[in-house]
Design a protein around this motif. Structure first.
Motif, PDB file in Angstrom:
ATOM      1  N   GLU A 166       0.798  -1.220   0.000  1.00 38.57           N
ATOM      2  CA  GLU A 166       0.000   0.000   0.000  1.00 38.57           C
ATOM      3  C   GLU A 166       0.838   1.282   0.000  1.00 38.57           C
ATOM      4  OE1 GLU A 166       0.618  -1.208   4.267  1.00 38.57           O
ATOM      5  OE2 GLU A 166       0.083  -2.269   2.457  1.00 38.57           O
ATOM      6  N   ALA A 167       2.161   1.155   0.062  1.00 36.39           N
ATOM      7  CA  ALA A 167       3.036   2.329   0.032  1.00 36.39           C
ATOM      8  C   ALA A 167       3.000   2.978  -1.350  1.00 36.39           C
ATOM      9  CB  ALA A 167       4.465   1.933   0.380  1.00 36.39           C
ATOM     10  N   THR A 168       3.048   4.303  -1.373  1.00 34.35           N
ATOM     11  CA  THR A 168       3.108   5.025  -2.640  1.00 34.35           C
ATOM     12  C   THR A 168       4.551   5.464  -2.896  1.00 34.35           C
ATOM     13  OG1 THR A 168       2.730   7.199  -1.652  1.00 34.35           O
ATOM     14  CG2 THR A 168       0.762   5.923  -2.299  1.00 34.35           C
ATOM     15  N   PHE A 169       4.830   5.796  -4.154  1.00 34.21           N
ATOM     16  CA  PHE A 169       6.159   6.293  -4.482  1.00 34.21           C
ATOM     17  C   PHE A 169       6.435   7.593  -3.747  1.00 34.21           C
ATOM     18  CE2 PHE A 169       5.325   3.512  -8.104  1.00 34.21           C
ATOM     19  CZ  PHE A 169       6.485   2.752  -8.092  1.00 34.21           C
ATOM     20  N   GLU A 170       5.409   8.395  -3.575  1.00 31.44           N
ATOM     21  CA  GLU A 170       5.529   9.648  -2.842  1.00 31.44           C
ATOM     22  C   GLU A 170       5.980   9.381  -1.398  1.00 31.44           C
ATOM     23  OE1 GLU A 170       2.786  13.305  -3.577  1.00 31.44           O
ATOM     24  OE2 GLU A 170       1.787  11.988  -2.135  1.00 31.44           O
ATOM     25  N   GLU A 171       5.356   8.385  -0.755  1.00 39.04           N
ATOM     26  CA  GLU A 171       5.731   8.032   0.618  1.00 39.04           C
ATOM     27  C   GLU A 171       7.168   7.518   0.698  1.00 39.04           C
ATOM     28  OE1 GLU A 171       2.806   5.120   1.664  1.00 39.04           O
ATOM     29  OE2 GLU A 171       1.259   6.603   2.039  1.00 39.04           O
ATOM     30  N   LEU A 172       7.647   6.924  -0.391  1.00 33.89           N
ATOM     31  CA  LEU A 172       9.010   6.380  -0.425  1.00 33.89           C
ATOM     32  C   LEU A 172      10.027   7.429  -0.875  1.00 33.89           C
ATOM     33  CD1 LEU A 172       8.231   2.892  -1.984  1.00 33.89           C
ATOM     34  CD2 LEU A 172       8.473   3.475   0.438  1.00 33.89           C
ATOM     35  N   ASN A 173       9.551   8.679  -1.036  1.00 28.97           N
ATOM     36  CA  ASN A 173      10.399   9.788  -1.482  1.00 28.97           C
ATOM     37  C   ASN A 173      11.058   9.528  -2.832  1.00 28.97           C
ATOM     38  OD1 ASN A 173       9.951  11.513   0.775  1.00 28.97           O
ATOM     39  ND2 ASN A 173      11.279  10.169   1.969  1.00 28.97           N
ATOM     40  N   MET A 174      10.310   8.880  -3.722  1.00 29.30           N
ATOM     41  CA  MET A 174      10.813   8.618  -5.070  1.00 29.30           C
ATOM     42  C   MET A 174      10.165   9.614  -6.036  1.00 29.30           C
ATOM     43  SD  MET A 174      11.087   4.494  -5.331  1.00 29.30           S
ATOM     44  CE  MET A 174      11.795   4.602  -6.958  1.00 29.30           C
ATOM     45  N   ASP A 175      10.996  10.404  -6.697  1.00 29.18           N
ATOM     46  CA  ASP A 175      10.486  11.365  -7.664  1.00 29.18           C
ATOM     47  C   ASP A 175      10.296  10.689  -9.023  1.00 29.18           C
ATOM     48  OD1 ASP A 175      13.058  11.101  -8.725  1.00 29.18           O
ATOM     49  OD2 ASP A 175      13.700  13.089  -8.079  1.00 29.18           O
ATOM     50  N   SER A 176       9.854  11.474 -10.010  1.00 34.78           N
ATOM     51  CA  SER A 176       9.557  10.896 -11.318  1.00 34.78           C
ATOM     52  C   SER A 176      10.806  10.336 -11.988  1.00 34.78           C
ATOM     53  CB  SER A 176       8.878  11.922 -12.225  1.00 34.78           C
ATOM     54  OG  SER A 176       9.701  13.049 -12.399  1.00 34.78           O
ATOM     55  N   LEU A 177      11.961  10.930 -11.748  1.00 34.14           N
ATOM     56  CA  LEU A 177      13.195  10.404 -12.326  1.00 34.14           C
ATOM     57  C   LEU A 177      13.519   9.033 -11.737  1.00 34.14           C
ATOM     58  CD1 LEU A 177      15.659  10.648 -14.120  1.00 34.14           C
ATOM     59  CD2 LEU A 177      16.784  11.916 -12.283  1.00 34.14           C
ATOM     60  N   ARG A 206       1.490   8.995  -6.645  1.00 38.84           N
ATOM     61  CA  ARG A 206       0.489   8.519  -5.676  1.00 38.84           C
ATOM     62  C   ARG A 206       0.058   7.081  -5.932  1.00 38.84           C
ATOM     63  NH1 ARG A 206      -2.316  14.203  -5.954  1.00 38.84           N
ATOM     64  NH2 ARG A 206      -1.020  15.256  -4.415  1.00 38.84           N
ATOM     65  N   SER A 207       0.697   6.429  -6.876  1.00 37.56           N
ATOM     66  CA  SER A 207       0.391   5.015  -7.154  1.00 37.56           C
ATOM     67  C   SER A 207       0.967   4.145  -6.048  1.00 37.56           C
ATOM     68  CB  SER A 207       1.012   4.584  -8.476  1.00 37.56           C
ATOM     69  OG  SER A 207       0.551   5.370  -9.531  1.00 37.56           O
ATOM     70  N   THR A 208       0.208   3.134  -5.658  1.00 43.92           N
ATOM     71  CA  THR A 208       0.738   2.190  -4.672  1.00 43.92           C
ATOM     72  C   THR A 208       1.651   1.204  -5.382  1.00 43.92           C
ATOM     73  OG1 THR A 208      -1.028   0.564  -4.917  1.00 43.92           O
ATOM     74  CG2 THR A 208      -1.369   2.332  -3.274  1.00 43.92           C
ATOM     75  N   LEU A 209       2.494   0.569  -4.613  1.00 46.43           N
ATOM     76  CA  LEU A 209       3.375  -0.446  -5.192  1.00 46.43           C
ATOM     77  C   LEU A 209       2.552  -1.602  -5.747  1.00 46.43           C
ATOM     78  CD1 LEU A 209       6.321  -0.539  -2.630  1.00 46.43           C
ATOM     79  CD2 LEU A 209       6.126   0.753  -4.763  1.00 46.43           C
ATOM     80  N   ALA A 210       1.466  -1.961  -5.078  1.00 52.76           N
ATOM     81  CA  ALA A 210       0.613  -3.057  -5.550  1.00 52.76           C
ATOM     82  C   ALA A 210      -0.026  -2.705  -6.890  1.00 52.76           C
ATOM     83  CB  ALA A 210      -0.469  -3.377  -4.519  1.00 52.76           C
ATOM     84  N   ASP A 211      -0.560  -1.485  -7.019  1.00 53.94           N
ATOM     85  CA  ASP A 211      -1.161  -1.072  -8.282  1.00 53.94           C
ATOM     86  C   ASP A 211      -0.120  -1.022  -9.400  1.00 53.94           C
ATOM     87  OD1 ASP A 211      -3.626  -0.839  -7.062  1.00 53.94           O
ATOM     88  OD2 ASP A 211      -3.474   1.337  -6.780  1.00 53.94           O
TER      89      ASP A 211
END
Length: 117
Positions: free
Chosen positions: A28-39, A66-71
């Motif tokens: 359920e973690a998002t890329f935003e929560e993981l501090n991963m930018d578009s690059l 805002r995408s989850t890792l599962a999605d």
């Protein structure tokens, strides 16, 4: 194609290439929560492309900060299955119209510099 399912590989890739703590990597973690930018997201997709020996679309609708890792895993797994099927099936005319681009779409290869080490 790599035999290990993508759902098992994404956490490893995030930890090894982007130094994301294993404790933070959950479906359920998002890329935003993981501090991963578009690059960083584009780099992740480039790594998956290299491992799978396929080209992903220039943009992947629905994959964004805002995408989850599962999605993300489900979307990429579907795209990879289609890509692998198309390399084994004979071509049947046009592939159709390109997928629409959404605000959450991340270019799959834009600005990639390869995996971080």
């Amino acid at each position: 194609m790599t035999p290990q399912p993508l759902a098992e590989r994404i956490p490893v890739l995030l930890h090894e290439h982007f130094e994301v703590s294993k404790d933070l990597v959950r479906p359920e973690a998002t890329f935003e929560e993981l501090n991963m930018d578009s690059l960083a997201m584009a780099e992740l997709l480039a790594i998956i492309e290299d491992e799978e020996r396929v080209s992903l679309p220039e943009t992947i609708p629905g994959i964004g900060p805002r995408s989850t890792l599962a999605d993300t895993e489900q979307t990429i797994t579907r795209i990879l299955a289609e890509a692998h099927a198309s390399t084994t099936a004979p071509a049947e005319g046009s592939a159709g119209a390109p997928a629409p681009v959404t605000d959450d779409s991340v270019p799959a290869r834009a600005g990639t510099t390869g995996p971080r080490r």
